[in-house]
Design a protein around this motif. Structure first.
Motif, PDB file in Angstrom:
ATOM      1  N   CYS A   1      19.397   2.508  -1.660  1.00  0.00           N
ATOM      2  CA  CYS A   1      18.374   2.354  -2.693  1.00  0.00           C
ATOM      3  C   CYS A   1      18.982   2.792  -4.025  1.00  0.00           C
ATOM      4  N   HIS A   2      18.289   2.512  -5.094  1.00  0.00           N
ATOM      5  CA  HIS A   2      18.822   2.817  -6.418  1.00  0.00           C
ATOM      6  C   HIS A   2      18.913   4.316  -6.686  1.00  0.00           C
ATOM      7  N   ASP A   3      18.136   5.125  -5.962  1.00  0.00           N
ATOM      8  CA  ASP A   3      18.167   6.581  -6.124  1.00  0.00           C
ATOM      9  C   ASP A   3      18.830   7.294  -4.949  1.00  0.00           C
TER      10      ASP A   3
ATOM     11  N   ILE B   1      19.517   0.385   6.232  1.00  0.00           N
ATOM     12  CA  ILE B   1      18.146   0.211   5.769  1.00  0.00           C
ATOM     13  C   ILE B   1      18.183   0.010   4.264  1.00  0.00           C
ATOM     14  N   ILE B   2      17.745  -1.162   3.814  1.00  0.00           N
ATOM     15  CA  ILE B   2      17.782  -1.504   2.389  1.00  0.00           C
ATOM     16  C   ILE B   2      16.365  -1.385   1.842  1.00  0.00           C
ATOM     17  N   ARG B   3      16.185  -0.433   0.947  1.00  0.00           N
ATOM     18  CA  ARG B   3      14.869  -0.178   0.371  1.00  0.00           C
ATOM     19  C   ARG B   3      14.513  -1.240  -0.672  1.00  0.00           C
ATOM     20  N   LYS B   4      13.230  -1.352  -0.941  1.00  0.00           N
ATOM     21  CA  LYS B   4      12.710  -2.340  -1.882  1.00  0.00           C
ATOM     22  C   LYS B   4      13.428  -2.250  -3.228  1.00  0.00           C
ATOM     23  N   GLY B   5      13.788  -3.400  -3.764  1.00  0.00           N
ATOM     24  CA  GLY B   5      14.450  -3.448  -5.059  1.00  0.00           C
ATOM     25  C   GLY B   5      15.295  -4.702  -5.184  1.00  0.00           C
TER      26      GLY B   5
ATOM     27  N   PHE C   1      20.907  -4.995   9.757  1.00  0.00           N
ATOM     28  CA  PHE C   1      20.298  -4.806   8.437  1.00  0.00           C
ATOM     29  C   PHE C   1      18.775  -4.823   8.575  1.00  0.00           C
ATOM     30  N   VAL C   2      18.127  -3.891   7.900  1.00  0.00           N
ATOM     31  CA  VAL C   2      16.668  -3.862   7.826  1.00  0.00           C
ATOM     32  C   VAL C   2      16.305  -3.777   6.355  1.00  0.00           C
ATOM     33  N   GLY C   3      15.579  -4.757   5.861  1.00  0.00           N
ATOM     34  CA  GLY C   3      15.172  -4.757   4.465  1.00  0.00           C
ATOM     35  C   GLY C   3      13.674  -4.555   4.344  1.00  0.00           C
ATOM     36  N   GLU C   4      13.271  -3.663   3.463  1.00  0.00           N
ATOM     37  CA  GLU C   4      11.851  -3.477   3.197  1.00  0.00           C
ATOM     38  C   GLU C   4      11.293  -4.735   2.523  1.00  0.00           C
ATOM     39  N   LYS C   5       9.994  -4.920   2.630  1.00  0.00           N
ATOM     40  CA  LYS C   5       9.349  -6.026   1.937  1.00  0.00           C
ATOM     41  C   LYS C   5       9.591  -5.845   0.437  1.00  0.00           C
ATOM     42  N   GLY C   6      10.077  -6.893  -0.206  1.00  0.00           N
ATOM     43  CA  GLY C   6      10.373  -6.818  -1.635  1.00  0.00           C
ATOM     44  C   GLY C   6      11.841  -6.572  -1.929  1.00  0.00           C
ATOM     45  N   THR C   7      12.681  -6.596  -0.905  1.00  0.00           N
ATOM     46  CA  THR C   7      14.123  -6.441  -1.099  1.00  0.00           C
ATOM     47  C   THR C   7      14.728  -7.796  -1.454  1.00  0.00           C
ATOM     48  N   VAL C   8      15.513  -7.840  -2.534  1.00  0.00           N
ATOM     49  CA  VAL C   8      16.153  -9.077  -2.989  1.00  0.00           C
ATOM     50  C   VAL C   8      17.628  -8.797  -3.224  1.00  0.00           C
ATOM     51  N   ILE C   9      18.474  -9.671  -2.673  1.00  0.00           N
ATOM     52  CA  ILE C   9      19.910  -9.621  -2.990  1.00  0.00           C
ATOM     53  C   ILE C   9      20.172 -10.797  -3.922  1.00  0.00           C
ATOM     54  N   ASP C  10      20.436 -10.489  -5.173  1.00  0.00           N
ATOM     55  CA  ASP C  10      20.650 -11.496  -6.214  1.00  0.00           C
ATOM     56  C   ASP C  10      22.147 -11.653  -6.434  1.00  0.00           C
ATOM     57  N   GLY C  11      22.679 -12.778  -5.979  1.00  0.00           N
ATOM     58  CA  GLY C  11      24.103 -13.047  -6.121  1.00  0.00           C
ATOM     59  C   GLY C  11      24.498 -13.509  -7.509  1.00  0.00           C
ATOM     60  N   GLU C  12      23.545 -13.658  -8.395  1.00  0.00           N
ATOM     61  CA  GLU C  12      23.790 -14.061  -9.785  1.00  0.00           C
ATOM     62  C   GLU C  12      24.637 -15.328  -9.884  1.00  0.00           C
ATOM     63  N   THR C  13      24.463 -16.221  -8.927  1.00  0.00           N
ATOM     64  CA  THR C  13      25.189 -17.503  -8.840  1.00  0.00           C
ATOM     65  C   THR C  13      26.708 -17.334  -8.931  1.00  0.00           C
TER      66      THR C  13
END
Length: 92
Positions: free
Chosen positions: A25-27, A47-51, A66-78
């Motif tokens: 997570c970010h924190d 475990i990947i937290r929302k973000g 991998f377990v992602g919380e609802k609202g988890t996004v992996i943005d590859g930025e194209t």
């Protein structure tokens, strides 16, 4: 007694077994998915937290879950491939 051992054996092979857990997570101590993959061992759960995680070219070559919380996004930025899996035992 043999019947008990048989049922115990069936229970043990039917229950999924994972190693340790790594939280992202970010924190958190681990802030990127790639860092989590790098320090993980076969059988670990990430475990990947929302973000929103702006990451690309994440390479998984271990048996991980991998377990992602609802609202988890992996943005590859194209840029590149977001997630490359080279493992026989991987799940999301």
């Amino acid at each position: 007694m043999k019947e008990f051992n048989f049922y115990l054996y069936l229970l043990l092979i039917c229950v999924p077994v994972y190693g340790g857990q790594i939280e992202v997570c970010h924190d958190c101590e681990v802030r990127t998915i790639q860092d989590a993959v790098d320090i993980a061992k076969d059988g670990d759960q990430i475990i990947i937290r929302k973000g929103i995680y702006k990451e690309h070219d994440i390479e998984v070559d271990k048996s991980l879950h991998f377990v992602g919380e609802k609202g988890t996004v992996i943005d590859g930025e194209t840029r590149g491939t977001v997630l490359s899996i080279r493992s026989n035992d991987f799940s999301i």
